[in-house]
Scaffold this motif. Structure first.
Motif, PDB file in Angstrom:
ATOM      1  N   MET A 177      -6.368  17.454   0.177  1.00 44.98           N
ATOM      2  CA  MET A 177      -7.639  17.963   0.682  1.00 44.98           C
ATOM      3  C   MET A 177      -8.800  17.067   0.267  1.00 44.98           C
ATOM      4  SD  MET A 177      -7.343  22.122   0.452  1.00 44.98           S
ATOM      5  CE  MET A 177      -8.891  22.287   1.319  1.00 44.98           C
ATOM      6  N   GLN A 178      -8.771  16.556  -0.964  1.00 41.87           N
ATOM      7  CA  GLN A 178      -9.824  15.631  -1.388  1.00 41.87           C
ATOM      8  C   GLN A 178      -9.842  14.387  -0.501  1.00 41.87           C
ATOM      9  OE1 GLN A 178      -8.560  15.218  -5.493  1.00 41.87           O
ATOM     10  NE2 GLN A 178     -10.287  16.430  -6.247  1.00 41.87           N
ATOM     11  N   SER A 179      -8.664  13.894  -0.134  1.00 39.38           N
ATOM     12  CA  SER A 179      -8.578  12.714   0.734  1.00 39.38           C
ATOM     13  C   SER A 179      -9.085  13.042   2.126  1.00 39.38           C
ATOM     14  CB  SER A 179      -7.128  12.224   0.812  1.00 39.38           C
ATOM     15  OG  SER A 179      -6.619  11.916  -0.465  1.00 39.38           O
ATOM     16  N   GLY A 180      -8.650  14.174   2.679  1.00 39.08           N
ATOM     17  CA  GLY A 180      -9.081  14.553   4.019  1.00 39.08           C
ATOM     18  C   GLY A 180     -10.583  14.747   4.124  1.00 39.08           C
ATOM     19  N   PHE A 181     -11.192  15.395   3.120  1.00 37.66           N
ATOM     20  CA  PHE A 181     -12.640  15.627   3.137  1.00 37.66           C
ATOM     21  C   PHE A 181     -13.437  14.329   2.945  1.00 37.66           C
ATOM     22  CE2 PHE A 181     -11.529  19.997   2.942  1.00 37.66           C
ATOM     23  CZ  PHE A 181     -12.648  20.732   3.280  1.00 37.66           C
ATOM     24  N   MET A 201      -1.389  13.473   4.143  1.00 38.07           N
ATOM     25  CA  MET A 201      -1.124  13.365   2.704  1.00 38.07           C
ATOM     26  C   MET A 201      -0.053  14.359   2.256  1.00 38.07           C
ATOM     27  SD  MET A 201      -2.808  10.989   1.123  1.00 38.07           S
ATOM     28  CE  MET A 201      -4.154   9.838   1.425  1.00 38.07           C
ATOM     29  N   LEU A 202      -0.085  15.574   2.795  1.00 39.41           N
ATOM     30  CA  LEU A 202       0.926  16.575   2.437  1.00 39.41           C
ATOM     31  C   LEU A 202       2.317  16.140   2.897  1.00 39.41           C
ATOM     32  CD1 LEU A 202      -0.844  19.981   3.206  1.00 39.41           C
ATOM     33  CD2 LEU A 202      -0.195  19.095   0.963  1.00 39.41           C
ATOM     34  N   VAL A 203       2.398  15.580   4.105  1.00 43.23           N
ATOM     35  CA  VAL A 203       3.689  15.131   4.643  1.00 43.23           C
ATOM     36  C   VAL A 203       4.311  14.068   3.751  1.00 43.23           C
ATOM     37  CG1 VAL A 203       4.732  13.813   6.539  1.00 43.23           C
ATOM     38  CG2 VAL A 203       3.259  15.758   7.042  1.00 43.23           C
ATOM     39  N   THR A 204       3.470  13.220   3.174  1.00 42.13           N
ATOM     40  CA  THR A 204       3.985  12.115   2.353  1.00 42.13           C
ATOM     41  C   THR A 204       4.170  12.506   0.890  1.00 42.13           C
ATOM     42  OG1 THR A 204       1.714  11.295   2.051  1.00 42.13           O
ATOM     43  CG2 THR A 204       3.006  10.348   3.845  1.00 42.13           C
ATOM     44  N   GLY A 205       4.036  13.799   0.577  1.00 39.48           N
ATOM     45  CA  GLY A 205       4.390  14.262  -0.761  1.00 39.48           C
ATOM     46  C   GLY A 205       3.256  14.365  -1.750  1.00 39.48           C
ATOM     47  N   GLN A 206       2.002  14.257  -1.298  1.00 38.64           N
ATOM     48  CA  GLN A 206       0.875  14.416  -2.217  1.00 38.64           C
ATOM     49  C   GLN A 206       0.612  15.902  -2.461  1.00 38.64           C
ATOM     50  OE1 GLN A 206      -0.343  11.717  -3.710  1.00 38.64           O
ATOM     51  NE2 GLN A 206       1.090  10.530  -2.458  1.00 38.64           N
ATOM     52  N   VAL A 219       0.817  -1.211   0.000  1.00 32.17           N
ATOM     53  CA  VAL A 219       0.000   0.000   0.000  1.00 32.17           C
ATOM     54  C   VAL A 219       0.855   1.266   0.000  1.00 32.17           C
ATOM     55  CG1 VAL A 219      -2.012  -1.040   1.082  1.00 32.17           C
ATOM     56  CG2 VAL A 219      -0.217  -0.085   2.520  1.00 32.17           C
ATOM     57  N   GLY A 220       2.111   1.119   0.382  1.00 34.31           N
ATOM     58  CA  GLY A 220       3.010   2.266   0.285  1.00 34.31           C
ATOM     59  C   GLY A 220       3.135   3.044   1.577  1.00 34.31           C
ATOM     60  N   GLY A 221       4.284   3.722   1.682  1.00 30.83           N
ATOM     61  CA  GLY A 221       4.563   4.498   2.883  1.00 30.83           C
ATOM     62  C   GLY A 221       3.612   5.651   3.073  1.00 30.83           C
ATOM     63  N   SER A 222       3.106   6.221   1.982  1.00 26.39           N
ATOM     64  CA  SER A 222       2.189   7.356   2.081  1.00 26.39           C
ATOM     65  C   SER A 222       0.949   6.985   2.876  1.00 26.39           C
ATOM     66  CB  SER A 222       1.806   7.830   0.679  1.00 26.39           C
ATOM     67  OG  SER A 222       0.899   8.897   0.749  1.00 26.39           O
ATOM     68  N   ALA A 223       0.377   5.828   2.569  1.00 23.38           N
ATOM     69  CA  ALA A 223      -0.837   5.396   3.267  1.00 23.38           C
ATOM     70  C   ALA A 223      -0.552   5.096   4.735  1.00 23.38           C
ATOM     71  CB  ALA A 223      -1.426   4.169   2.573  1.00 23.38           C
ATOM     72  N   VAL A 272      -7.210   7.102  -0.682  1.00 23.54           N
ATOM     73  CA  VAL A 272      -8.115   6.927   0.459  1.00 23.54           C
ATOM     74  C   VAL A 272      -8.305   5.448   0.763  1.00 23.54           C
ATOM     75  CG1 VAL A 272     -10.507   7.219   1.234  1.00 23.54           C
ATOM     76  CG2 VAL A 272      -9.315   9.118   0.144  1.00 23.54           C
ATOM     77  N   PHE A 273      -8.480   4.620  -0.268  1.00 22.43           N
ATOM     78  CA  PHE A 273      -8.636   3.181  -0.057  1.00 22.43           C
ATOM     79  C   PHE A 273      -7.404   2.594   0.625  1.00 22.43           C
ATOM     80  CE2 PHE A 273     -11.687   2.973  -3.883  1.00 22.43           C
ATOM     81  CZ  PHE A 273     -12.771   3.210  -3.049  1.00 22.43           C
ATOM     82  N   ALA A 274      -6.206   3.042   0.212  1.00 23.22           N
ATOM     83  CA  ALA A 274      -4.974   2.555   0.830  1.00 23.22           C
ATOM     84  C   ALA A 274      -4.926   2.942   2.311  1.00 23.22           C
ATOM     85  CB  ALA A 274      -3.759   3.107   0.092  1.00 23.22           C
ATOM     86  N   VAL A 275      -5.326   4.176   2.626  1.00 17.49           N
ATOM     87  CA  VAL A 275      -5.359   4.625   4.021  1.00 17.49           C
ATOM     88  C   VAL A 275      -6.360   3.795   4.822  1.00 17.49           C
ATOM     89  CG1 VAL A 275      -5.995   6.554   5.544  1.00 17.49           C
ATOM     90  CG2 VAL A 275      -4.599   6.966   3.514  1.00 17.49           C
ATOM     91  N   LEU A 276      -7.513   3.496   4.234  1.00 19.23           N
ATOM     92  CA  LEU A 276      -8.529   2.695   4.925  1.00 19.23           C
ATOM     93  C   LEU A 276      -8.020   1.300   5.235  1.00 19.23           C
ATOM     94  CD1 LEU A 276     -11.717   3.735   2.909  1.00 19.23           C
ATOM     95  CD2 LEU A 276     -11.158   4.356   5.258  1.00 19.23           C
ATOM     96  N   ILE A 277      -7.264   0.711   4.298  1.00 17.58           N
ATOM     97  CA  ILE A 277      -6.689  -0.614   4.525  1.00 17.58           C
ATOM     98  C   ILE A 277      -5.775  -0.589   5.748  1.00 17.58           C
ATOM     99  CG2 ILE A 277      -5.044  -2.302   3.605  1.00 17.58           C
ATOM    100  CD1 ILE A 277      -6.180  -1.732   0.830  1.00 17.58           C
TER     101      ILE A 277
END
Length: 735
Positions: free
Chosen positions: A327-331, A316-321, A84-88, A150-155
């Motif tokens: 913002m779309q992910s956060g909302f 998301m910003l910290v991980t380079g998005q 899923v990657g370090g970002s998630a 978002v799906f990766a974060v949910l996982i």
């Protein structure tokens, strides 16, 4: 007792069916319908009969939690978790820590105890996978970049939730936040997760393949649910929860080639018992409590919305998005759902959660679920507003950081890959060696002592070291490849220093295991004196033979781990030259559905051959050109890697997310009378392209008392009555 159990189940299911149909009609999430049905079935709603015994519903609800977690595990394998990657991972960690801290603080402000505030923080930190997937599907957003993030974060959040349940259980039992106990619980969880994962990946795919000709849908359902409940019970035996065992078994089965079939056969069971669980949640809603605690409910709802937006965007910003994706992910994460209820149920079962918190959390979930689609829609306007008011220098810094974070050097990527492989190898093989030591000391040695008291130590040490030998060798071998060392040497002349340090560390760990096993059987002196010598002798004399054994073990493990993907791509089914045999399931959106093999022209368009068709339990070897392709068929395709990879997306295409899918009940024979504004006037049935544009079939054209055949030559005129088969809503556009 049995009659009461069946009566209660029948009542809540009938009521649940009626309410959820209503919610489907008003286009609201089904989960909310279940919660409302639970409230209507509870003693708190006096205008309808209530269940006879609430313990009956709690029994069904426990099964619902187990099946829900099992189904959740089936949606992503351990391999998917690792990819899923370090970002998630970083984003989920920031959200969980931030929301738990915020929830804990708000809980204290509202007057809750320490343990209640801790559970409250846990409940507020988990977004709802079910609600978000439903919202993205309804809004046709699942293919957007931020949706995949978002799906990766949910996982990752789901995995954190399972870990959180273990930690909260430990804290609840000890009634304190003991650092040592928490570390022990986390370490114990990691140990058992890896052991279950390794054993499951080694055993289950091979067992399924050996019994594949007996696995029809009925048998597969029995086997899958047996494994689910068996692992759940074993998990409790090991000191964990039922839900954790079910989740782990689902994740193991998700990596097998039978995952889709298991998901399909388990889905009705999940839907049934999942409904009962959410209905049981609704039964906890107390109107008086909600009326008395309306202020905390609104405060907690605002905390969820604001906290998820801030922490999700920041993560998301910290991980380079980019700022927009962040913002779309956060909302999108602005709600709590199923895991909040599961954590609340855990607190209630342990007797540490105040009874008033459960209905408060349910009310917060209902509010945030209703508002989720609106906040998802607000993401873009909010981004444009922030971008407009954001100082140019700060916007420049964010963009530069995003570019730098996504553009790491090749050398850094190589070191990252090497270090990741090194850590995984050390962790996995160390866990396996620890398991062998534990089994040897607590099971094998006591058994040997009973049957041969004089020789049990010598024989036990020989057996233990023999079993450990391939894993000790694996721990000692270098993880870097020759090509990688050459690339590192070109970039840095002193590249070998970190590699030497890593090698020394690994060899030290391997020697420590040999010394420990001998010390535990004999004494520290014997362990130190003979341990190093035995290790050197083992590596020197047996390295070649052990290397072959290790390679076969790793090959089987990797094949089983990647079985699902290998079956799709056919990379392990080499035939001749570079040809492979791959198996791919036909999706509902496949453009060849319903066509004969000879008409689909797969050989000419893609260069592949269809070797077999698996249709349910029926296998069709070497199908003829007259054979038609249907959704759900598993095609055995022969071709090169490039040909198979090019064909895969077309065969497995799915239209399940298409909002324009027509309900079968809306597809019927109907008629329309053409007005002066009809788009059909002056056209024939052929030139109007009714079949292609409107997915409808013209059956007849009534003109006065005459019925004309739609032969492609009859021109439509005003007042014609056209008889068509299709979706009535779409056909109405032709009037």
């Amino acid at each position: 007792m049995i009659t009461s159990l069946i009566t209660d189940l029948a009542f809540i299911l009938i009521l649940g069916a009626a309410v959820t149909i209503l919610f489907k009609w008003i286009k609201q999430p089904v989960v909310l319908g279940y919660i409302v049905a639970g409230f209507l079935a509870s003693p708190h709603f006096e205008y309808l009969p209530s269940v006879n015994t609430e313990e009956n519903i709690e029994f069904w609800a426990q099964i619902g939690i187990v099946v829900l977690l099992f189904s959740l595990g089936l949606e992503f394998s351990f391999k998917k978790l690792m990819n899923v990657g370090g970002s998630a991972v970083v984003t989920a960690l920031i959200i969980v820590i931030g929301m738990m801290t915020g929830g804990f603080a708000i809980g204290h402000i509202l007057g809750f105890s320490h343990i209640n505030s801790l559970f409250l923080g846990g409940m507020l930190s988990m977004s709802s996978t079910t609600i978000i997937i439903k919202a993205f599907t309804d809004m046709n957003l699942r293919q957007k970049k931020f949706a995949s993030m978002v799906f990766a974060v949910l996982i990752v959040e789901d995995l954190f939730a399972v870990l959180m349940m273990v930690i909260l259980s430990s804290i609840a039992v000890n009634n304190s936040v003991a650092g040592g106990e928490m570390l022990y619980s986390v370490g114990k969880l990691a140990f058992f997760l890896i052991i279950w994962f390794l054993v499951g990946v080694f055993v289950l795919p091979s067992a399924f393949n050996a019994a594949r000709r007996f696995l029809n849908s009925e048998t597969l359902l029995v086997v899958a649910m047996g494994l689910c409940l068996g692992m759940a019970v074993f998990s409790v035996y090991c000191g964990f929860s039922l839900a954790l065992g079910a989740f782990v078994m689902g994740s193991i089965l998700a990596g097998t080639s039978y995952a889709e079939r298991i998901e399909h056969v388990v889905a009705p069971v999940k839907d049934l018992f999942g409904a009962v669980f959410f209905i049981s949640v609704g039964m906890m809603v107390q109107p008086q409590v909600i009326f008395d605690y309306w202020s905390p409910i609104l405060i907690l709802s605002a905390t969820v919305v604001v906290g998820m937006i801030l922490f999700g965007t920041f993560g998301m910003l910290v991980t380079g998005q980019t700022l927009k994706v962040a913002m779309q992910s956060g909302f999108s994460l602005t709600q709590i759902g199923e895991f909040a209820f599961i954590i609340a149920s855990l607190g209630m079962s342990l007797g540490v959660l105040d009874a008033t918190i459960y209905p408060i959390v349910v009310a917060v979930s209902v509010i945030t679920t209703f508002t989720t689609p609106y906040f998802i829609k607000m993401a873009d306007p909010a981004y444009r507003f922030v971008e407009r008011i954001l100082p140019k220098q700060l916007n420049f810094l964010i963009n530069r950081y995003t570019t730098q974070a996504s553009g790491e050097s090749e050398n850094a990527n190589l070191w990252t890959s090497l270090l990741k492989r090194y850590l995984w190898r050390v962790l996995l093989y160390s866990i396996v060696l620890i398991a062998i030591v534990v089994v040897s000391n607590h099971i094998m040695l006591p058994w040997l002592e009973k049957i041969m008291p004089s020789w049990y130590k010598f024989l036990g040490s020989i057996i233990a070291l023999s079993i450990m030998s391939p894993f000790l060798l694996a721990l000692s071998l270098p993880v870097s490849k020759k090509v990688e060392r050459q690339r590192l040497k070109q970039a840095n002349a002193h590249f070998d220093v970190p590699l030497v340090v890593m090698s020394i560390f690994r060899i030290t760990i391997a020697v420590a295991f040999v010394v420990y096993i001998l010390t535990s059987i004999y004494s520290l002196v014997i362990g130190l004196c003979f341990g190093i010598a035995i290790f050197i002798l083992m590596i020197t004399l047996l390295s070649k033979r052990l290397g072959k054994r290790l390679k076969s073990i790793e090959t089987k493990f990797l094949d089983n781990l990647n079985e699902r993907e290998l079956r799709r791509s056919g990379k392990n089914n080499g035939l001749v030259s570079d040809l492979h045999l791959a198996f791919m399931q036909v999706g509902y959106g496949c453009e060849f559905v319903g066509e004969r093999l000879m008409d689909s022209d797969l050989r000419k368009r893609y260069g592949v051959n269809i070797a077999s068709i698996q249709r349910g339990a029926k296998s069709i070897p070497v199908p003829t050109g007259d054979m038609r392709i249907f959704p759900g068929d598993v095609l055995g395709v022969i071709g090169t890697d490039e040909q198979i990879q090019r064909l895969l997306p077309f065969v497995e295409a799915s239209n399940e997310d298409d909002a324009s899918v027509v309900n079968a009940l809306d597809f019927k024979l109907t008629n329309i009378q053409l007005s002066e504004d009809s788009p059909l006037l002056g056209k024939t049935s052929a030139s109007a392209s009714i079949r292609n544009k409107y997915a409808a079939l013209v059956v007849a054209i009534q003109r006065g008392t005459d019925y004309l055949k739609p032969n492609g030559e009859v021109v439509f005129q005003p007042q014609d009555i056209v008889w068509l088969v299709g979706d009535s809503k779409t056909i109405s556009q032709l009037k």
